[in-house]
Every structure is written in structure tokens, then in C-alpha cells.
Design an enzyme around this catalytic site. Structure first.
Site, PDB file in Angstrom:
ATOM      1  CG  ASP A  60      13.308  67.110  26.706  1.00 34.50           C
ATOM      2  OD1 ASP A  60      12.852  67.910  25.676  1.00 34.50           O
ATOM      3  OD2 ASP A  60      14.293  66.910  26.848  1.00 34.50           O
ATOM      4  NE  ARG A  71      24.402  69.520  23.539  1.00 31.91           N
ATOM      5  CZ  ARG A  71      24.049  69.842  22.642  1.00 31.91           C
ATOM      6  NH1 ARG A  71      24.636  69.967  21.379  1.00 31.91           N
ATOM      7  NH2 ARG A  71      22.843  70.704  22.532  1.00 31.91           N
ATOM      8  CE  LYS A  84      16.201  67.238  22.082  1.00 27.63           C
ATOM      9  NZ  LYS A  84      17.198  68.011  23.277  1.00 27.63           N
ATOM     10  CG  ASN A 129      15.728  76.262  33.189  1.00 26.25           C
ATOM     11  OD1 ASN A 129      15.300  76.688  34.335  1.00 26.25           O
ATOM     12  ND2 ASN A 129      15.435  77.075  31.962  1.00 26.25           N
ATOM     13  CB  CYS A 174      21.224  73.382  52.247  1.00 24.58           C
ATOM     14  SG  CYS A 174      19.452  73.414  53.437  1.00 24.58           S
ATOM     15  CB  CYS A 187      23.355  73.053  27.051  1.00 27.39           C
ATOM     16  SG  CYS A 187      24.311  72.176  28.348  1.00 27.39           S
TER      17      CYS A 187
HETATM   18 ZN   LIG Z   1      17.431  74.124  53.048  1.00 23.18          ZN
END
Ligand SMILES: [Zn+2]
Length: 254
Positions: A60, A71, A84, A129, A174, A187
Site C-alpha cells: 500500500d 473503518r 499505512k 479499484n 469470465c 471507497c
Molecule cells: Zn476467462
């Protein structure tokens, strides 16, 4: 082998018939990467550290902000403006000095992920993201590393595991054929209730421990959806969906 001290520290999970010392030894050998140490990454990293995962890589590039504290439960008020991963590593190492924490103070890029994936057994995608989520999936697929993805918005969350070690595993495209259109939602721009991140993050850590221990998962090729307003879970089995690329590859085998 498990030391006498570890046998005491992890006794409540070692005594479970599903786990035992064998599973504990597997956790101790495991090298896990948590991408994003925010609302999901905090509970995920804390439960994996206390469970005795041997090596935890934290990725991060952000610093703690005052608005994160509602949170992101690893961070304290005096951590504001500090990196962080450094603060998280301190907290996790205090919770469990027996394991190894490797903080990476940077954002994950395709090149960086690809060069680091050789020494990783499992990736937890705790980012908010879509763009980086697709990159993480591509690198995991190429390197045959399983990935557990989760996200939370408002009171709702979702969770899915793709195990790229399996030759027939579906890929990210998929499962989410329309992910292109969802780019940009995160967020940062929408509200989120803290405990919903705790629920989904805990589920993500639970699936990680089960995967590393060799137990069956409830989220493999299955989208688990949690609705915090009603406390209801729904599941969508998506394993038979095939994107064009995967369908072509499958045809090629015959
Ligand atoms: Zn696939």
C-alpha cells in the site's frame, strides 16, 4: 515442526479436527500478499497474522488519513499522516512477533507484481479499484497463484476466490465480463459502513486460512454476496461461465 510456544499460541485452532498441527505447519510455511491495507486489508492482515501465517507481504502506498479511522481498524489517531504499511506492520508484529511482516510502501503495478509473484502462495485483493484488480488477476493467472478478491460499498459486500493453480479455473473476465464499465467506483468516492468491511474482511481471511490448510472453500468460483441492511448472504455459482479468451483456450485443448 511446531514449537511448544506455537502449540500454546495456536492451541484453539490446532485442536479443531479440520486443522490440527498439519494445517498449522502449512500456515507457518505460507507466504501471503495482501494488496491494499485499508478497510478490508486491516481485518484480513490482523486475522492472518494472529493465525500464524508465516510471511505476510503488505502492499500500500498511502498514508493514514483522519477519515480512514472510522473503518481501518489497525490505525490509531496518532498514526495520521504516517505510512499505512509501516503502521500496520508495527501493529501486526506486536500482535504476533513469531511471524514475518514485509511492508511494501508502494502501489502495486503489473511489473512489480510480476517480479514478486514467484515467492507468493496466495494473494488477497483488498483494493478498491477495478483497474488494479484486473492487473492483480492477470499476474496471478500467469503465475498460477490463487487470489481471493473482495469489495464493499455502502452496506453491501462481495467475495470470490479464483484458484489459478487449477488448470480449468475461470479468470476474472469470465466472472466479471462487464468490469470495464465499472471502472472508477471506489471507497474514496462512495460511503461505506465500517462493520460491513469487518464481515467481508473476516470472510476473506477465513477463506485464506482454509485454502492454505487445504480445506474446501465456500467462495471458489462462487460469488458470495452480503447485504448488511438485512444480514442476508446470497451465492452465485459462476464457475461455468467462460470469457472468449478462456473458451478459445479450452477449444484448443481438444
Ligand atoms: Zn476467462
Amino acid at each position: 515442526m511446531i514449537s511448544p510456544k506455537e502449540r500454546i499460541r495456536y492451541s484453539r485452532q490446532i485442536m479443531l479436527p479440520q486443522m490440527g498441527e498439519g494445517a498449522q505447519a502449512k500456515l507457518a510455511k505460507a507466504r501471503v500478499m495482501v494488496v491494499g491495507v485499508g478497510g478490508l486489508g486491516c481485518p484480513v492482515a490482523l486475522y492472518l497474522a494472529t493465525a500464524g501465517v508465516g510471511t505476510l507481504h503488505l502492499v500500500d502506498g498511502d498514508s493514514v488519513e483522519l477519515s480512514n479511522l472510522q473503518r481501518q481498524v489497525l490505525y490509531k489517531t496518532n498514526h495520521v499522516h504516517k505510512p499505512k504499511v509501516v503502521m500496520a506492520a508495527q501493529q501486526l508484529q506486536a500482535a504476533n512477533p513469531e511471524m514475518r511482516i514485509v511492508p511494501h510502501q508502494r502501489n502495486a503495478s503489473e511489473k512489480w507484481l510480476a517480479t514478486n509473484m514467484a515467492s507468493i502462495d496466495l494473494v488477497l485483493d483488498c483494493t478498491d479499484n477495478q483497474k488494479i484488480r484486473k492487473v492483480i488477476n492477470r499476474v496471478c493467472q500467469q503465475n498460477k497463484v490463487p487470489v481471493i478478491m473482495a469489495s464493499v460499498q455502502g452496506f453491501s459486500g462481495q467475495l470470490i476466490t479464483l484458484d489459478y493453480r487449477l488448470p480449468d479455473s475461470p479468470c476474472y473476465s469470465c466472472i466479471f465480463p462487464n468490469a470495464e464499465q465499472q471502472q472508477g467506483t471506489s471507497c474514496n468516492s462512495s460511503g461505506v459502513i465500517g462493520p460491513a468491511l469487518g464481515v467481508i474482511g473476516s470472510a476473506q481471511a477465513l477463506e485464506a486460512i482454509k485454502l492454505l490448510a487445504g480445506l474446501a472453500l465456500g467462495s471458489l468460483n462462487t460469488l458470495q454476496l452480503f447485504e448488511g441492511e438485512t444480514l442476508e448472504w446470497r451465492r452465485l455459482s459462476l464457475g461455468s461461465r467462460r470469457c472468449e479468451t478462456c473458451a478459445d483456450q479450452k477449444e484448443g485443448v481438444h
